[in-house]
Design an enzyme around this catalytic site. Structure first.
Site, PDB file in Angstrom:
ATOM      1  N   ASN A 150      47.577  32.634  77.553  1.00 41.65           N
ATOM      2  CA  ASN A 150      47.897  32.746  78.991  1.00 41.65           C
ATOM      3  C   ASN A 150      46.988  33.719  79.745  1.00 41.65           C
ATOM      4  O   ASN A 150      46.648  33.487  80.900  1.00 41.65           O
ATOM      5  CB  ASN A 150      49.378  33.084  79.199  1.00 41.65           C
ATOM      6  CG  ASN A 150      49.767  34.393  78.599  1.00 41.65           C
ATOM      7  OD1 ASN A 150      49.207  34.828  77.603  1.00 41.65           O
ATOM      8  ND2 ASN A 150      50.720  35.063  79.212  1.00 41.65           N
ATOM      9  N   GLU A 248      54.318  41.599  70.281  1.00 41.22           N
ATOM     10  CA  GLU A 248      54.614  41.479  71.714  1.00 41.22           C
ATOM     11  C   GLU A 248      54.966  40.014  71.938  1.00 41.22           C
ATOM     12  O   GLU A 248      54.081  39.146  71.887  1.00 41.22           O
ATOM     13  CB  GLU A 248      53.388  41.860  72.559  1.00 41.22           C
ATOM     14  CG  GLU A 248      52.929  43.295  72.381  1.00 41.22           C
ATOM     15  CD  GLU A 248      53.883  44.310  72.981  1.00 41.22           C
ATOM     16  OE1 GLU A 248      54.734  43.931  73.814  1.00 41.22           O
ATOM     17  OE2 GLU A 248      53.802  45.485  72.600  1.00 41.22           O
ATOM     18  N   CYS A 282      54.085  36.416  80.419  1.00 38.23           N
ATOM     19  CA  CYS A 282      55.299  36.782  79.679  1.00 38.23           C
ATOM     20  C   CYS A 282      56.266  37.585  80.543  1.00 38.23           C
ATOM     21  O   CYS A 282      57.457  37.623  80.286  1.00 38.23           O
ATOM     22  CB  CYS A 282      54.921  37.568  78.431  1.00 38.23           C
ATOM     23  SG  CYS A 282      53.875  38.984  78.813  1.00 38.23           S
ATOM     24  N   GLU A 461      52.835  49.071  73.043  1.00 39.71           N
ATOM     25  CA  GLU A 461      51.384  49.206  73.224  1.00 39.71           C
ATOM     26  C   GLU A 461      51.132  50.008  74.485  1.00 39.71           C
ATOM     27  O   GLU A 461      52.014  50.151  75.317  1.00 39.71           O
ATOM     28  CB  GLU A 461      50.749  47.816  73.399  1.00 39.71           C
ATOM     29  CG  GLU A 461      50.804  46.948  72.158  1.00 39.71           C
ATOM     30  CD  GLU A 461      50.127  45.601  72.369  1.00 39.71           C
ATOM     31  OE1 GLU A 461      50.006  45.142  73.520  1.00 39.71           O
ATOM     32  OE2 GLU A 461      49.729  44.998  71.354  1.00 39.71           O
TER      33      GLU A 461
HETATM   34  P1  NDP Z   1      51.934  31.228  70.067  1.00 42.11           P
HETATM   35  O1  NDP Z   1      52.914  32.075  69.359  1.00 42.11           O
HETATM   36  O2  NDP Z   1      52.006  29.766  69.862  1.00 42.11           O
HETATM   37  O3  NDP Z   1      50.440  31.638  69.671  1.00 42.11           O
HETATM   38  C1  NDP Z   1      49.963  32.957  69.803  1.00 42.11           C
HETATM   39  C2  NDP Z   1      48.787  33.143  68.874  1.00 42.11           C
HETATM   40  O4  NDP Z   1      49.227  33.036  67.535  1.00 42.11           O
HETATM   41  C3  NDP Z   1      47.707  32.077  69.036  1.00 42.11           C
HETATM   42  O5  NDP Z   1      46.447  32.655  68.826  1.00 42.11           O
HETATM   43  C4  NDP Z   1      48.046  31.117  67.926  1.00 42.11           C
HETATM   44  O6  NDP Z   1      46.956  30.330  67.545  1.00 42.11           O
HETATM   45  C5  NDP Z   1      48.449  32.086  66.845  1.00 42.11           C
HETATM   46  N1  NDP Z   1      49.254  31.522  65.751  1.00 42.11           N
HETATM   47  C6  NDP Z   1      49.960  30.362  65.722  1.00 42.11           C
HETATM   48  N2  NDP Z   1      50.566  30.224  64.520  1.00 42.11           N
HETATM   49  C7  NDP Z   1      50.230  31.316  63.789  1.00 42.11           C
HETATM   50  C8  NDP Z   1      50.551  31.752  62.469  1.00 42.11           C
HETATM   51  N3  NDP Z   1      51.329  31.043  61.635  1.00 42.11           N
HETATM   52  N4  NDP Z   1      50.056  32.929  62.047  1.00 42.11           N
HETATM   53  C9  NDP Z   1      49.269  33.682  62.853  1.00 42.11           C
HETATM   54  N5  NDP Z   1      48.913  33.307  64.108  1.00 42.11           N
HETATM   55  C10 NDP Z   1      49.404  32.144  64.568  1.00 42.11           C
HETATM   56  O7  NDP Z   1      52.039  31.622  71.587  1.00 42.11           O
HETATM   57  P2  NDP Z   1      51.289  30.962  72.811  1.00 42.11           P
HETATM   58  O8  NDP Z   1      49.822  31.030  72.578  1.00 42.11           O
HETATM   59  O9  NDP Z   1      51.929  29.655  73.098  1.00 42.11           O
HETATM   60  O10 NDP Z   1      51.596  32.025  73.968  1.00 42.11           O
HETATM   61  C11 NDP Z   1      52.717  31.991  74.765  1.00 42.11           C
HETATM   62  C12 NDP Z   1      53.756  32.979  74.285  1.00 42.11           C
HETATM   63  O11 NDP Z   1      53.217  34.289  74.258  1.00 42.11           O
HETATM   64  C13 NDP Z   1      54.943  33.051  75.202  1.00 42.11           C
HETATM   65  O12 NDP Z   1      56.108  33.067  74.430  1.00 42.11           O
HETATM   66  C14 NDP Z   1      54.771  34.375  75.913  1.00 42.11           C
HETATM   67  O13 NDP Z   1      55.957  34.939  76.382  1.00 42.11           O
HETATM   68  C15 NDP Z   1      54.142  35.191  74.852  1.00 42.11           C
HETATM   69  N6  NDP Z   1      53.441  36.332  75.434  1.00 42.11           N
HETATM   70  C16 NDP Z   1      53.947  37.593  75.264  1.00 42.11           C
HETATM   71  C17 NDP Z   1      53.335  38.693  75.868  1.00 42.11           C
HETATM   72  C18 NDP Z   1      53.871  40.086  75.681  1.00 42.11           C
HETATM   73  O14 NDP Z   1      53.143  41.045  76.001  1.00 42.11           O
HETATM   74  N7  NDP Z   1      55.083  40.280  75.195  1.00 42.11           N
HETATM   75  C19 NDP Z   1      52.155  38.524  76.710  1.00 42.11           C
HETATM   76  C20 NDP Z   1      51.710  37.154  76.820  1.00 42.11           C
HETATM   77  C21 NDP Z   1      52.339  36.109  76.197  1.00 42.11           C
HETATM   78  P3  NDP Z   1      46.778  28.847  68.145  1.00 42.11           P
HETATM   79  O15 NDP Z   1      46.949  28.913  69.623  1.00 42.11           O
HETATM   80  O16 NDP Z   1      45.383  28.553  67.758  1.00 42.11           O
HETATM   81  O17 NDP Z   1      47.811  28.022  67.494  1.00 42.11           O
END
Ligand code: NDP
Length: 480
Positions: A150, A248, A282, A461
């Site tokens: 995002n 996070e 988020c 963080e």
């Molecule tokens: P995901 O959890 O799907 O993916 C996050 C990252 O994890 C991506 O790089 C993804 O790779 C990777 N990933 C996926 N599966 C695994 C695994 N088994 N082991 C290690 N890494 C893995 O989240 P989204 O990318 O869909 O992001 C949206 C989410 O992030 C929302 O829920 C949002 O609220 C949250 N978010 C939280 C924030 C915070 O500060 N609390 C800030 C911003 C977002 P790939 O995409 O290549 O599958």
């Protein structure tokens, strides 16, 4: 077509499989580049390189690390426009948002932590003159930094910068959905003279290489931002290895408007909190609670303001709402809107895909959507949608809104709008969230502890909290 390569051992490398994944431009729905589809072999090479580099980097002076991080920040600024265009093309966000928020924050992250490490100190504990304890803060080792799609460069650099400043080396995995600016950052790091192996960036599917990285025996620490389910999975697979973990995760944040609030300001902020970055932040205030005494008036003003939002090409400066990140995500958001209707919700505006003309007709555009009439505890008001969808709910009293605001499994952030300062403090104290704003939204100071309660994460963080996470404390006790 441009190939997005891995950055391993100081050079750009093709994936060992020589396989690539299509990279889509969300504003047109067309494939515009190819992403390295990496495998365990690439992760192993990256970790080996980071391990080799650790000795020199972790013992280098803080001033040296400061200078390297500052030169990355300089290069980000030199390449500012190219990064803005790339972030918008890859993610669907408007160029104006990338120019205002994403890219300035990426260079700021490096500058902030380059400077913070020069001011970072540790504790001493004097035992009445009989002995002295002092605590050393040592870099941990090879860090895994995993970030979502995002705010791609913004969130990736928010992890990389403190990890490197503290003397660790890094293997980063950006989301495969938005890899372009991480790829450009790799080239920037080569130009900036980052020593080889200090930072490695590996692209590919999270479900395939994510586990290889987080469970690698030579990676003692994982910093992850992403969805709660992925966070749960990472916590589960890393727990038996006792890794240091920062998570996070998701949020379902309440935005609470009391009847004594500044009316115009709270309407504008509700729109900003609901629809910035197409609702894909988020911290977005996706549950909008409005006190019943002003509910109807607020609803009319809100809908009027939303009707002024322009959904369109991310390149156009007049666009407020660009494309959502992927076809899959768009379909998920639309199915949530359908579910809301099945649960008895009334769609007050939006609710549909918007088809634009010409070469944008395949783009993933959604109308900004407001739903009312849903109970606070139904799935739509409990689960994250992460799109341009606001749920509007009336409330009677402070007690009732606090109960509803705290009813989800999440606890990331909240906003409260009121002109009664005592009420602001009182409600802020009772909201279960890591970050509470009063009369504002998304006002960030990089020094504050940032993170979520409940299933929105573990750890904090920001500022010295990040440097504490990325270092291991060691106490030395000297008998006098
Ligand atoms: P995901 O959890 O799907 O993916 C996050 C990252 O994890 C991506 O790089 C993804 O790779 C990777 N990933 C996926 N599966 C695994 C695994 N088994 N082991 C290690 N890494 C893995 O989240 P989204 O990318 O869909 O992001 C949206 C989410 O992030 C929302 O829920 C949002 O609220 C949250 N978010 C939280 C924030 C915070 O500060 N609390 C800030 C911003 C977002 P790939 O995409 O290549 O599958």
């Amino acid at each position: 077509m441009e190939k997005i390569l891995n950055y391993i051992d100081g050079e750009m490398r093709a994936p060992s499989s020589n396989k690539y994944i299509n990279n889509y431009n969300p504003s047109s729905g067309l494939v515009y580049s190819l992403i390295a589809n990496s495998s365990k072999k690439d992760i192993n090479s990256a970790v080996d390189s980071a391990k080799q580099a650790f000795n020199d980097w972790s013992t280098s002076s803080k001033k040296f690390r400061h200078d390297v991080l500052m030169s990355i920040a300089d290069k980000i600024e030199e390449n500012f426009e190219a990064l803005v265009v790339a972030e918008s093309l890859d993610n669907g966000k408007t160029e104006s948002l990338a120019r205002r928020v994403d890219i300035p924050r990426a260079s700021e992250n490096f500058r902030f932590f380059a400077t913070a490490i020069l001011h970072f100190s540790s504790e001493t504990h004097d035992m009445d003159g009989k002995a002295l304890n002092y605590t050393l803060r040592e870099p941990v080792g090879v860090c895994a930094c995993i970030s979502p799609w995002n705010l791609p460069l913004y969130l990736l650099t928010w992890k990389i910068a403190p990890a490197l400043a503290a003397g660790n080396t890094v293997v980063a995995k950006p989301s495969e959905i938005t890899p372009m600016t991480a790829y450009l950052l790799s080239k920037i790091c080569i130009e900036a003279g980052v020593p080889k192996g200090v930072l490695n960036i590996v692209h590919g599917l999270g479900s395939e290489i994510g586990d290889n990285l987080t469970t690698h025996p030579d990676v003692p620490i994982v910093s992850f931002t992403g969805g709660t389910l992925t966070g749960q999975h990472i916590a589960k697979v890393t727990a038996p290895m006792f890794k240091k973990l920062s998570l996070e995760l998701g949020g379902k944040n309440p935005n609470i408007v009391f009847d004594d609030a500044d009316f115009e300001k709270s309407v504008s902020m509700a729109v900003k909190a609901g629809f910035s970055n197409q609702g894909q932040i988020c911290l977005c205030g996706s549950r909008l609670f409005v006190q019943e005494t002003i509910y109807e008036k607020f609803k009319i003003a809100l809908l009027e303001k939303i009707s002024e939002l322009a959904v369109g090409s991310p390149l156009d400066n007049k666009t407020d709402i660009g494309a959502v990140v992927s076809h899959e995500h768009m379909t998920k958001i639309l199915s949530k809107i359908e579910e809301a209707e099945e649960l008895g919700g009334e769609i007050l505006c939006g609710g549909k895909r918007k088809i634009l003309a010409g070469n944008l007709k395949g783009g993933y555009y959604l109308e900004p959507t407001v739903i009312e009439g849903l109970s606070y505890d139904c799935s739509i008001n409990q689960e994250e949608i992460f799109g341009p969808v606001l749920s509007l709910l009336p409330f009677k009293s402070e007690e009732e809104v606090i109960m509803m605001a705290n009813s989800t499994k999440y606890g990331l952030s909240a906003s409260i709008f009121t002109n009664d300062i005592s009420r602001g403090h009182r409600v802020a104290a009772k909201i279960k969230a890591g970050v509470v704003w009063v009369n504002t939204w998304l006002l960030r100071d990089l020094r504050i502890p940032f993170g979520g309660m409940k299933q929105s994460g573990i750890g904090r963080e920001g500022g010295f909290k990040s440097l504490q996470f990325f270092t291991e404390p060691k106490n030395v006790c000297i008998k006098i």
